[in-house]
Design an enzyme around this catalytic site. Structure first.
Site, PDB file in Angstrom:
ATOM      1  N   CYS A   1      15.993   0.013  40.465  1.00 30.86           N
ATOM      2  CA  CYS A   1      15.871  -1.384  41.446  1.00 30.86           C
ATOM      3  C   CYS A   1      16.249  -2.405  40.961  1.00 30.86           C
ATOM      4  O   CYS A   1      15.897  -3.247  39.725  1.00 30.86           O
ATOM      5  CB  CYS A   1      14.506  -0.994  42.484  1.00 30.86           C
TER       6      CYS A   1
ATOM      7  N   ARG B   1      21.879   5.547  32.630  1.00 32.30           N
ATOM      8  CA  ARG B   1      21.544   6.863  32.170  1.00 32.30           C
ATOM      9  C   ARG B   1      20.836   7.470  31.798  1.00 32.30           C
ATOM     10  O   ARG B   1      20.459   6.010  30.890  1.00 32.30           O
ATOM     11  CB  ARG B   1      22.901   6.297  31.265  1.00 32.30           C
TER      12      ARG B   1
END
Length: 387
Positions: free
Chosen positions: A222, A316
């Site tokens: 976020c 990732r």
């Protein structure tokens, strides 16, 4: 205590999960005696952990597996699963594109309209495989698809946005979702979020929420805190919202669980959230690392594909083990990201807490050095807590 940050402007000091520590009490107990069960709506679960409604985290398969393992997963009704009949090639495109191209690709892929028949299909697929069908939508999506979700047989409905309140002003041309009316008319429990304050939590409970999500911007993927400058660190937010829950319970006799949502990576993070007052937690990136997760080792937020103002990114996280290893063990890693249930039970044993309610009463200390004290070698060698 308020702090004056400048003439005429005061601020309250708020604390994040990394700044606190749990203090052992006068007794301990064997971890096998720790009872971690909790209830949300009319559903009881052994593990107070919910997988967040993110496309790299929960699909039909993950929802079913989480149910089988004693937890819960929430499917995003406005995501890839309900826009594409075959989501697999879409998810592969998202995980294969470079970091400079992914925002445009996400906006392109999520511009495809939601297919209402896929909402019904996904819910029924979860139910047919024996899973708990918990689903999520924005307030706008809830207005559109609430009736369909009920008819399809969903068990729980999460209504989520960056910030949700019962007092929302809209242009005259738009009719906002009446949360109280929605909760009253839905025949299944409705969980509302997100919020970070005592007052909004209390109002959401009065509106009929069966659970309240706490957290604005702490999630791993976020970017709301950077884009909007909005948020309250989780330890303080949870404590404030839990106080509203307790006051509401004293007033009405209705206990509404508080769910800490976002910013939690390790078992220790989960333990500290519960000690601050949470009844359960919602996590994304730890489950995105599961072998079975649909994100292929990547994780992204619900607001990442916004066509106007993205408030999330793709990170990732890699694949570190199976869902069972992450949730129930045995752990393959030494950094607290595997066997989350085992970590919770062991922490409860160390604190002498027989159940989650007792753990909410654990002593908390302000400890900004908790994660760095004595960890020079781990940090230098990128081992354990130094990763």
């Amino acid at each position: 205590m308020d702090i004056e940050i400048g003439r005429g402007k005061k601020a309250r000091r708020a604390y994040g999960i990394d700044e606190i520590a749990l203090v052992p009490g006068n007794r301990t107990l064997d971890p096998s005696l720790a009872d971690t069960t909790w209830r949300i709506g009319n559903i009881e679960r052994e593990i107070p952990i919910i997988a967040s409604a993110m496309d790299g985290v929960v699909d039909v398969r993950m929802a079913v597996l989480l149910s089988e393992l004693g937890a819960l997963g929430v499917l995003n009704l406005e995501g890839i699963q309900c826009r594409y009949a075959d989501p697999k090639p879409i998810l592969e495109r998202i995980s294969s594109v470079g970091k400079d191209e992914f925002v445009g690709l996400m906006q392109e892929l999520y511009a495809k309209p939601i297919e209402p028949q896929l909402i019904e299909q996904r819910i029924q697929e979860i139910k047919q495989l024996g899973g708990i069908a918990a689903v999520s939508a924005t307030p706008t999506g809830a207005m559109k698809y609430g009736e369909m979700v009920t008819k399809a047989g969903a068990d729980l409905f999460f209504v989520q946005a960056t910030v949700v309140s019962t007092s929302h002003l809209s242009p005259e041309s738009l009719t906002p979702l009446d949360l109280a009316q929605f909760c009253r008319e839905m025949p299944i429990p409705v969980i509302l979020g997100n919020c970070v304050t005592y007052e909004v939590t209390l109002n959401l409970m009065k509106a009929g929420a069966a659970g309240v999500l706490v957290g604005i911007g702490p999630g791993a993927a976020c970017t709301s805190r950077g884009v909007l400058g909005v948020g309250v660190p989780q330890a303080s937010a949870i404590a404030d919202c839990a106080a509203a829950r307790d006051d509401y319970y004293q007033e009405t006799g209705n206990y509404v669980p508080i769910i800490a949502d976002g910013g939690l990576i390790t078992g220790g993070d989960i333990c500290k959230c519960i000690a601050c007052g949470a009844d359960g937690v919602m996590i994304g990136s730890p489950f995105a690392r599961a072998l079975e997760a649909p994100g292929n080792g990547y994780h992204w937020g619900m607001a990442t594909p916004s066509p106007i103002l993205p408030r999330g990114t793709r990170i990732r996280v890699a694949t570190t083990g199976t869902l069972e290893q992450i949730l129930r063990g045995p752990a393959l890693l030494d950094d607290g990201t595997h066997n989350l249930l085992g970590a919770l039970k062991t922490s409860m044993g160390t604190l002498g807490a027989k159940n989650l309610k007792e753990m909410q009463s654990a002593e908390v200390a302000i400890a900004p050095s908790l994660l760095t004290e004595g960890k020079v070698y781990q940090k230098a060698q990128q081992l354990g807590m130094g990763k």
